[in-house]
Design an enzyme around this catalytic site. Structure first.
Site, PDB file in Angstrom:
ATOM      1  CG  ASP A 472      46.521  39.940  47.593  1.00 56.60           C
ATOM      2  OD1 ASP A 472      46.903  41.036  47.158  1.00 56.60           O
ATOM      3  OD2 ASP A 472      46.640  38.881  46.966  1.00 56.60           O
ATOM      4  CD  GLU A 475      45.593  47.100  45.662  1.00 48.43           C
ATOM      5  OE1 GLU A 475      46.763  46.704  45.684  1.00 48.43           O
ATOM      6  OE2 GLU A 475      44.627  46.325  45.723  1.00 48.43           O
ATOM      7  CG  ASP A 551      50.692  40.148  41.651  1.00 42.25           C
ATOM      8  OD1 ASP A 551      51.033  39.728  42.762  1.00 42.25           O
ATOM      9  OD2 ASP A 551      49.552  40.017  41.192  1.00 42.25           O
TER      10      ASP A 551
END
Length: 816
Positions: A472, A475, A551
């Site tokens: 997670d 990026e 999300d």
């Protein structure tokens, strides 16, 4: 969990400026909020000081062709102000590289560049141009640098117009030397460029990674910069966590995929064509790619959709094969809070007869959000819990974030500092951002040495009893009160020894982290296939695992966006993905939760998940009726596990995604090309999820052939549209006539469910038995079906006994 509910307190959704202003004020009242403001200003200042000034620029186009030199697979065509290398690989993939750009080095390619096609020939074309003629494709290059990709029959699938560059003018004090050539090559590295292309008027665009609107990509501009969207996303929010410069284009003339191998920031602007526009002339579809730097090089693959993805897989790598348990139902929540709560949830599944394969622990199980740690108060015996659950058939999966808390005494931080593992700024200092544990540093996964160090840290996760991981915040994310929520673009990276900055490394950061984790797990447990999926990544990420939606917003639009992402990722070569069932951000209504649950039961990654503030996701929390129907969906998923195992193996062997657009076998069917509310699960099943409230009957667009409603047995003939019942208890699922599905029987043994072929037609299917979680080569079994004297005959191709119990469906009066 990436925790964007809390992240929104410091960085707000772009679509709500008024609310964002309120949150900005509130951010100043917290320690984290102050840090995010300081970080945003530091990042902006670093880039202002350390990035090269753009300064004066000059435009450049290739000019006229002056000569050409043959090379294996094609050749190099020299123009007045540039050069173009064209190379056709043995499998038919076309490579084009401008300004000396070569296929390698590349994060996308798997291993060495494919061998050139020895039969491809460079020869003069009309009007001063050149062409490369190969068996499966012809590439024609005009005198001024336009590139046509044609079928062997001469039909143009795509025309790349001459590119244009904007180079910094040398000698203006920006450190770029001038040599009088007018071609900066790799000295500047950040010359902007644009390339426009035209496709057929009837063409439809797909791909570009994970997009919330689609899977068909309408007219608009799509950004190529992996981004935490700063809140739960809905259709139209762009960009998201996985962006890829991959266009999958489907037209009557044929299918092609184009991949621009460039990881810099950029945009793709698409415009669909119009047939018969203006005096009866077609207006072609257009695609414009603008990049802030990096090489202008691209690959084009042509053929049927299946052949294109098979060639794409050969080029970028076979998808990692998930262990069989990872194809079962999985449950997650940000905020389990304790070992006892995990045990309670698992017991709840067991007591209600609900199958469960895995439970995922979010960052709340860490000690102070520090990666590779455990909160010993909440989880006093995590290895014991893992052993206990595994004995009951339930695995534990752990979240892993890249941000490492920068504090003395943190063993992970100190180990990385000693290994010089962290991203640094242009002055050699550690880049320190802000994530969940507070001030954090970020490993430079573009360095093989750092990947090795990071992979070794997964020994702690293995010791805790985890069977897999999900990456997670990669990026990567650093919370910011304004601007880009990532590292400074001036931050320095190894880039496999070439050196460079975050402008080039950003989009491949998640991909390189996935490689580090996969290789680490493989070394730690060589007898088991690693299970890993990642929120962010780039082309080639399928080599190390899959992805999930991130999300997605709770709501019917979020449900639709979930399907869009799974289909889009599959067409970009990432077959294993799925959404957060129910949406991450809010509390779904019982109907919405159930419809999401039912759709996800037919997707590769079947996982419930939610934010801390979004309530529970256990099926029994939504009432007795939802529980009953959710149980049916779970039991059907378990029944289909042999089919999912087969699809996983076939994805690795052929590149075909588990979940496919309904036009997969009929790309020339224009009505199917525009169908976005249904999908094929393999070759055998067509799933028509319910994507809106109050629906109990829905229209389903059918491909050619006969299709059986698996609930009622009623037959429908395509192509065309059928109106099918969709009661709250199920979503419509139709089986192709003649299909052979491996399913789990009542005793758990695999049996064959065979749907009656149409009279006069043959059917069939493939079965790949589960070989366990290791590395035993798969055995592909082929079966054929036919209708003979009112009975269905099933034969094992190649001879021999069928070897499975066979159950025939679709025949009247129960005939077999």
């Amino acid at each position: 969990m990436d925790g964007r509910d809390q992240g929104r307190s410091v960085r707000w959704p772009r679509r709500d400026e008024a609310a964002g202003a309120v949150r900005a004020v509130r951010a100043l009242t917290s320690v984290r909020g102050l840090r995010t403001w300081r970080w945003a200003w530091r990042r902006r200042r670093a880039d202002a000081l350390e990035l090269p000034r753009r300064g004066p620029e000059r435009a450049r186009v290739p000019g006229a062709a002056v000569r050409a030199e043959p090379r294996p697979g094609g050749g190099v065509i020299h123009f007045a102000r540039s050069s173009l290398r064209v190379r056709v690989a043995a499998g038919g993939a076309v490579f084009c590289g401008w300004d000396g750009a070569a296929p390698e080095p590349s994060y996308a390619l798997a291993g060495a560049c494919p061998e050139p096609d020895a039969r491809a020939v460079l020869e003069p074309d009309t009007e001063g141009g050149w062409r490369v003629v190969a068996e499966r494709v012809t590439v024609a290059v005009s005198r001024h640098g336009a590139v046509d990709v044609r079928t062997p029959g001469g039909v143009v699938l795509r025309q790349e117009l001459p590119p244009r560059w904007w180079d910094r003018v040398p000698g203006d004090g920006d450190g770029v030397p001038g040599d009088g050539s007018g071609v900066p090559g790799e000295r500047a590295g950040d010359s902007r460029w644009v390339q426009r292309a035209e496709v057929a008027a009837d063409a439809r665009f797909f791909g570009l990674g994970g997009r919330s609107a689609g899977p068909r990509l309408r007219a608009g501009t799509y950004r190529l910069w992996n981004t935490d969207p700063g809140g739960a996303f809905v259709p139209g929010d762009d960009p998201l966590s996985v962006t890829m410069p991959v266009q999958f284009v489907v037209a009557d003339a044929g299918t092609h995929l184009v991949f621009h191998d460039n990881s810099w920031d950029g945009t793709v602007t698409l415009r669909e064509g119009v047939e018969g526009a203006g005096s009866g002339h077609d207006r072609p579809g257009r695609a414009e790619l603008r990049m802030d730097g990096g090489p202008l090089r691209y690959w084009i693959l042509v053929g049927t959709p299946a052949r294109v993805l098979q060639c794409w897989t050969a080029l970028t790598g076979a998808p990692a094969l998930p262990p069989a348990w990872a194809l079962g139902p999985q449950h997650a929540r940000w905020g389990f809070g304790s070992q006892a709560e995990v045990r309670r949830v698992v017991s709840g599944y067991q007591e209600r007869g609900l199958p469960l394969s895995a439970v995922h622990l979010d960052i709340d199980h860490f000690d102070g959000h520090r990666v590779f740690t455990v909160d010993r108060t909440a989880f006093p015996d995590l290895p014991g819990l893992a052993r206990e659950l595994r004995a009951e058939g339930v695995r534990l999966v752990s979240i892993v974030d890249p941000g490492v808390k920068a504090e003395p005494g943190n063993a992970v931080y100190e180990g990385g500092a000693a290994a010089d593992a962290y991203v640094r700024d242009a002055r050699g200092r550690e880049v320190r951002g802000v994530v969940w544990p507070g001030e954090a540093v970020f490993p430079d996964f573009t360095d093989a040495r750092v990947r090795k160090w990071w992979g070794g840290l997964y020994a702690e996760r293995v010791a805790q009893g985890f069977s897999g991981v999900w990456h997670d915040m990669n990026e990567p994310v650093s919370f910011a009160a304004f601007g880009d929520p990532s590292l400074p673009r001036s931050a320095r990276h190894a880039l496999e020894g070439r050196g460079g900055d975050h402008r080039e490394a950003h989009n491949v950061y998640g991909l390189a982290m996935a490689r580090a984790g996969y290789e680490g797990l493989l070394e730690l447990r060589p007898e088991e296939r690693p299970f890993l999926f990642s929120r962010s990544g780039w082309v080639g990420m399928q080599r190390y695992g899959g992805t999930w939606s991130g999300d997605v917003a709770t709501g019917w639009p979020g449900l639709r966006a979930s399907l869009s992402l799974v289909l889009g990722m599959g067409l970009c070569g990432v077959p294993y993905s799925g959404p957060d069932v129910g949406g991450f951000s809010g509390v779904p209504s019982p109907e919405l939760y159930l419809r999401w649950f039912q759709m996800a039961a037919y997707l590769p990654l079947f996982r419930t998940h939610s934010a801390m503030t979004a309530g529970r996701r256990e099926p029994w929390e939504y009432g007795a009726e939802v529980l009953e129907h959710a149980r049916a969906a779970l039991l059907e998923r378990v029944r289909l596990l042999p089919y999912f195992v087969t699809l996983a193996q076939l994805a690795r062997l052929t590149g075909a995604p588990y979940v496919r657009p309904v036009w997969w076998h009929a790309p020339r069917d224009r009505k199917l090309r525009d169908c976005e509310d249904a999908f094929l699960l393999g070759d055998a099943l067509l799933v028509a999820p319910v994507l809106g409230p109050g629906v109990t009957r829905r229209a389903v667009r059918l491909p050619r052939g006969r299709w059986y409603d698996t609930a009622s047995g009623r037959a429908y003939d395509g192509p065309g549209q059928a109106l099918v019942d969709a009661p709250l208890s199920r979503v419509p699922v139709l089986a192709r006539a003649g299909a052979v599905l491996p399913v789990a029987g009542a005793d758990g043994a695999t049996e064959l469910e065979v749907w009656a072929p149409e009279p006069g037609r043959h059917g069939g299917g493939l079965v790949v038995p589960d070989a366990g979680d290791g590395w035993r080569p798969p055995e592909v079994e082929r079966f054929g079906t036919r209708l003979e004297d009112g009975r269905v005959v099933v034969e094992r191709q190649g001879g021999g006994e069928v070897g499975y119990r066979v159950r025939v469906r679709g025949l009247p009066n129960g005939a077999s």
